[in-house]
Enzyme design. Structure first.
Site, PDB file in Angstrom:
ATOM      1  N   PRO A 146       0.791  -1.227   0.000  1.00 54.98           N
ATOM      2  CA  PRO A 146       0.000   0.000   0.000  1.00 54.98           C
ATOM      3  C   PRO A 146       0.828   1.283   0.000  1.00 54.98           C
ATOM      4  O   PRO A 146       1.880   1.346   0.642  1.00 54.98           O
ATOM      5  CB  PRO A 146      -0.811  -0.102   1.301  1.00 54.98           C
ATOM      6  CG  PRO A 146      -0.064  -1.055   2.159  1.00 54.98           C
ATOM      7  CD  PRO A 146       0.573  -2.032   1.213  1.00 54.98           C
ATOM      8  N   ASN A 147       0.326   2.251  -0.728  1.00 61.67           N
ATOM      9  CA  ASN A 147       0.866   3.620  -0.829  1.00 61.67           C
ATOM     10  C   ASN A 147       2.152   3.718  -1.644  1.00 61.67           C
ATOM     11  O   ASN A 147       2.629   4.814  -1.917  1.00 61.67           O
ATOM     12  CB  ASN A 147       1.093   4.232   0.569  1.00 61.67           C
ATOM     13  CG  ASN A 147      -0.204   4.314   1.368  1.00 61.67           C
ATOM     14  OD1 ASN A 147      -1.185   4.861   0.865  1.00 61.67           O
ATOM     15  ND2 ASN A 147      -0.232   3.765   2.566  1.00 61.67           N
ATOM     16  N   ARG A 188       5.215  10.922  -2.515  1.00 64.13           N
ATOM     17  CA  ARG A 188       4.944  10.589  -1.115  1.00 64.13           C
ATOM     18  C   ARG A 188       6.213  10.758  -0.271  1.00 64.13           C
ATOM     19  O   ARG A 188       7.181  10.021  -0.453  1.00 64.13           O
ATOM     20  CB  ARG A 188       4.491   9.136  -1.034  1.00 64.13           C
ATOM     21  CG  ARG A 188       4.284   8.628   0.363  1.00 64.13           C
ATOM     22  CD  ARG A 188       4.190   7.107   0.404  1.00 64.13           C
ATOM     23  NE  ARG A 188       3.932   6.652   1.754  1.00 64.13           N
ATOM     24  CZ  ARG A 188       4.168   5.422   2.181  1.00 64.13           C
ATOM     25  NH1 ARG A 188       4.667   4.529   1.370  1.00 64.13           N
ATOM     26  NH2 ARG A 188       3.916   5.098   3.427  1.00 64.13           N
ATOM     27  N   TYR A 239      11.267   8.414   1.461  1.00 64.43           N
ATOM     28  CA  TYR A 239      11.218   7.297   0.513  1.00 64.43           C
ATOM     29  C   TYR A 239      11.955   7.557  -0.805  1.00 64.43           C
ATOM     30  O   TYR A 239      12.042   6.658  -1.635  1.00 64.43           O
ATOM     31  CB  TYR A 239       9.755   6.935   0.230  1.00 64.43           C
ATOM     32  CG  TYR A 239       9.013   6.500   1.475  1.00 64.43           C
ATOM     33  CD1 TYR A 239       9.420   5.371   2.177  1.00 64.43           C
ATOM     34  CD2 TYR A 239       7.928   7.225   1.965  1.00 64.43           C
ATOM     35  CE1 TYR A 239       8.766   4.973   3.325  1.00 64.43           C
ATOM     36  CE2 TYR A 239       7.254   6.825   3.118  1.00 64.43           C
ATOM     37  CZ  TYR A 239       7.681   5.699   3.796  1.00 64.43           C
ATOM     38  OH  TYR A 239       7.033   5.294   4.940  1.00 64.43           O
ATOM     39  N   ASN A 263       7.926  -5.550  -0.757  1.00 64.87           N
ATOM     40  CA  ASN A 263       7.801  -4.455   0.198  1.00 64.87           C
ATOM     41  C   ASN A 263       6.318  -4.378   0.563  1.00 64.87           C
ATOM     42  O   ASN A 263       5.508  -3.891  -0.238  1.00 64.87           O
ATOM     43  CB  ASN A 263       8.283  -3.141  -0.416  1.00 64.87           C
ATOM     44  CG  ASN A 263       8.235  -1.999   0.587  1.00 64.87           C
ATOM     45  OD1 ASN A 263       7.680  -2.131   1.675  1.00 64.87           O
ATOM     46  ND2 ASN A 263       8.811  -0.861   0.203  1.00 64.87           N
ATOM     47  N   ALA A 286       2.955  -0.701   5.014  1.00 67.59           N
ATOM     48  CA  ALA A 286       2.435  -0.717   6.387  1.00 67.59           C
ATOM     49  C   ALA A 286       1.908  -2.085   6.805  1.00 67.59           C
ATOM     50  O   ALA A 286       1.872  -2.394   8.009  1.00 67.59           O
ATOM     51  CB  ALA A 286       1.340   0.339   6.527  1.00 67.59           C
ATOM     52  N   HIS A 290       3.686  -4.363   9.373  1.00 67.64           N
ATOM     53  CA  HIS A 290       3.577  -4.218  10.826  1.00 67.64           C
ATOM     54  C   HIS A 290       2.221  -4.679  11.372  1.00 67.64           C
ATOM     55  O   HIS A 290       1.980  -4.599  12.558  1.00 67.64           O
ATOM     56  CB  HIS A 290       3.788  -2.739  11.204  1.00 67.64           C
ATOM     57  CG  HIS A 290       4.892  -2.085  10.431  1.00 67.64           C
ATOM     58  ND1 HIS A 290       6.202  -2.510  10.495  1.00 67.64           N
ATOM     59  CD2 HIS A 290       4.893  -1.048   9.541  1.00 67.64           C
ATOM     60  CE1 HIS A 290       6.955  -1.753   9.696  1.00 67.64           C
ATOM     61  NE2 HIS A 290       6.174  -0.866   9.104  1.00 67.64           N
ATOM     62  N   GLU A 342      12.139  -9.736   2.204  1.00 74.99           N
ATOM     63  CA  GLU A 342      11.450  -8.519   2.659  1.00 74.99           C
ATOM     64  C   GLU A 342      12.344  -7.310   2.404  1.00 74.99           C
ATOM     65  O   GLU A 342      13.523  -7.324   2.772  1.00 74.99           O
ATOM     66  CB  GLU A 342      11.166  -8.656   4.159  1.00 74.99           C
ATOM     67  CG  GLU A 342      10.553  -7.416   4.795  1.00 74.99           C
ATOM     68  CD  GLU A 342      10.344  -7.577   6.304  1.00 74.99           C
ATOM     69  OE1 GLU A 342      10.528  -8.692   6.844  1.00 74.99           O
ATOM     70  OE2 GLU A 342      10.009  -6.570   6.941  1.00 74.99           O
ATOM     71  N   HIS A 359      12.545  -2.805   2.442  1.00 74.49           N
ATOM     72  CA  HIS A 359      11.977  -1.494   2.781  1.00 74.49           C
ATOM     73  C   HIS A 359      12.907  -0.417   2.276  1.00 74.49           C
ATOM     74  O   HIS A 359      14.134  -0.544   2.397  1.00 74.49           O
ATOM     75  CB  HIS A 359      11.802  -1.339   4.297  1.00 74.49           C
ATOM     76  CG  HIS A 359      10.913  -2.375   4.890  1.00 74.49           C
ATOM     77  ND1 HIS A 359       9.542  -2.315   4.780  1.00 74.49           N
ATOM     78  CD2 HIS A 359      11.192  -3.510   5.568  1.00 74.49           C
ATOM     79  CE1 HIS A 359       9.015  -3.372   5.375  1.00 74.49           C
ATOM     80  NE2 HIS A 359       9.996  -4.116   5.861  1.00 74.49           N
ATOM     81  N   SER A 408      13.033   2.663   3.595  1.00 75.44           N
ATOM     82  CA  SER A 408      13.565   3.344   4.780  1.00 75.44           C
ATOM     83  C   SER A 408      14.049   2.317   5.804  1.00 75.44           C
ATOM     84  O   SER A 408      13.696   1.141   5.732  1.00 75.44           O
ATOM     85  CB  SER A 408      12.462   4.209   5.409  1.00 75.44           C
ATOM     86  OG  SER A 408      11.392   3.400   5.876  1.00 75.44           O
ATOM     87  N   ARG A 450      12.823   4.623  12.901  1.00 74.22           N
ATOM     88  CA  ARG A 450      11.587   5.409  12.828  1.00 74.22           C
ATOM     89  C   ARG A 450      10.682   5.096  14.028  1.00 74.22           C
ATOM     90  O   ARG A 450      11.159   4.638  15.051  1.00 74.22           O
ATOM     91  CB  ARG A 450      10.902   5.123  11.475  1.00 74.22           C
ATOM     92  CG  ARG A 450      11.813   5.470  10.278  1.00 74.22           C
ATOM     93  CD  ARG A 450      11.139   5.218   8.960  1.00 74.22           C
ATOM     94  NE  ARG A 450       9.944   6.047   8.809  1.00 74.22           N
ATOM     95  CZ  ARG A 450       9.001   5.830   7.906  1.00 74.22           C
ATOM     96  NH1 ARG A 450       9.117   4.824   7.056  1.00 74.22           N
ATOM     97  NH2 ARG A 450       7.945   6.619   7.835  1.00 74.22           N
ATOM     98  N   ARG A 465       6.789   0.783  13.856  1.00 71.67           N
ATOM     99  CA  ARG A 465       7.372   0.207  12.637  1.00 71.67           C
ATOM    100  C   ARG A 465       8.473  -0.809  12.953  1.00 71.67           C
ATOM    101  O   ARG A 465       9.027  -1.426  12.034  1.00 71.67           O
ATOM    102  CB  ARG A 465       7.951   1.302  11.743  1.00 71.67           C
ATOM    103  CG  ARG A 465       6.925   2.268  11.208  1.00 71.67           C
ATOM    104  CD  ARG A 465       7.549   3.252  10.228  1.00 71.67           C
ATOM    105  NE  ARG A 465       6.754   4.451  10.132  1.00 71.67           N
ATOM    106  CZ  ARG A 465       5.691   4.593   9.319  1.00 71.67           C
ATOM    107  NH1 ARG A 465       5.325   3.638   8.520  1.00 71.67           N
ATOM    108  NH2 ARG A 465       4.995   5.727   9.325  1.00 71.67           N
TER     109      ARG A 465
HETATM  110  C1  DQA Z   1       8.069   0.995   4.075  1.00 75.28           C
HETATM  111  C2  DQA Z   1       8.106   1.235   5.584  1.00 75.28           C
HETATM  112  C3  DQA Z   1       6.735   1.052   6.212  1.00 75.28           C
HETATM  113  O1  DQA Z   1       6.798   1.293   7.610  1.00 75.28           O
HETATM  114  C4  DQA Z   1       5.756   2.043   5.596  1.00 75.28           C
HETATM  115  O2  DQA Z   1       4.464   1.825   6.119  1.00 75.28           O
HETATM  116  C5  DQA Z   1       5.751   2.003   4.114  1.00 75.28           C
HETATM  117  C6  DQA Z   1       7.021   1.867   3.397  1.00 75.28           C
HETATM  118  C7  DQA Z   1       9.430   1.309   3.412  1.00 75.28           C
HETATM  119  O3  DQA Z   1       9.608   0.884   2.276  1.00 75.28           O
HETATM  120  O4  DQA Z   1      10.275   1.986   4.009  1.00 75.28           O
HETATM  121  O5  DQA Z   1       4.721   2.145   3.479  1.00 75.28           O
HETATM  122  O6  DQA Z   1       7.772  -0.366   3.838  1.00 75.28           O
END
Ligand code: DQA
Length: 162
Positions: free
Chosen positions: A11-12, A19, A24, A75, A78, A81, A99, A101, A103, A108, A112
């Site tokens: 998501p996102n 964003r 990111y 990835n 969210a 978590h 997995e 990410h 960031s 953070r 997270r």
């Molecule tokens: C993320 C880190 C997650 O905590 C966050 O919700 C994201 C992006 C990352 O790629 O750093 O959506 O997965």
């Protein structure tokens, strides 16, 4: 037969570029996918991409991957978590899921710091922006090569215990 790899974005991540670029990075999801494609070509692997904002669609994509993919770079955003359903899907499909990410989630907010996924993945890469995907991709190839050669990597050993 080249490795078949699925790259999964949660998501996102469709909003990458606009964003929170200070967290990111400035690249769009498409630009990141093109860079992964370049790396895949160098590694003689075939890669497919899927992004969804829906937990169920990501579960379905993992189920589908078990019918054609050798492994997954994911990835989960969210859902990392929060989602027992995605963790169970990883356990169910028996192909390695690395997995990643953008960031460093440990630098953070506390919420997270916990990942439902890490314990059922051979490895985790975070904190290197879009390069996390490339490093995660290389880690997956390493894992698949080791498995083909009959070597047991620490990550695979961990996975066997879970
Ligand atoms: C993320 C880190 C997650 O905590 C966050 O919700 C994201 C992006 C990352 O790629 O750093 O959506 O997965």
């Amino acid at each position: 037969m080249p490795y078949q790899i699925l790259v999964l974005h949660g998501p996102n991540l469709n909003l990458l570029g606009e964003r929170e670029p200070e967290v990111y990075g400035a690249l769009t999801l498409d630009e990141i996918n093109r860079r992964i494609e370049t790396r895949a070509r160098e590694a003689s692997a075939d890669v497919r991409f899927f992004q969804s904002n829906s937990e169920g669609a990501l579960v379905d994509a993992l189920h589908d991957a078990r019918t054609w993919a050798d492994g997954v770079v994911a990835n989960f955003g969210a859902y990392t978590h929060t989602s027992v359903a995605l963790r169970d899907a990883i356990s169910a499909i028996k192909i390695p899921v690395v997995e990643v990410h953008l960031s460093n989630v440990h630098a953070r907010e506390l919420f997270r710091h916990h990942s439902f996924m890490s314990a059922v993945c051979p490895g985790v890469v975070m904190g290197f922006g879009w390069q996390s995907y490339i490093l995660g991709f290389d880690g997956l190839i390493y894992t698949l090569d080791a498995r083909e050669a009959g070597r047991v990597t620490p990550g695979l050993q961990t996975r066997l215990r879970n």
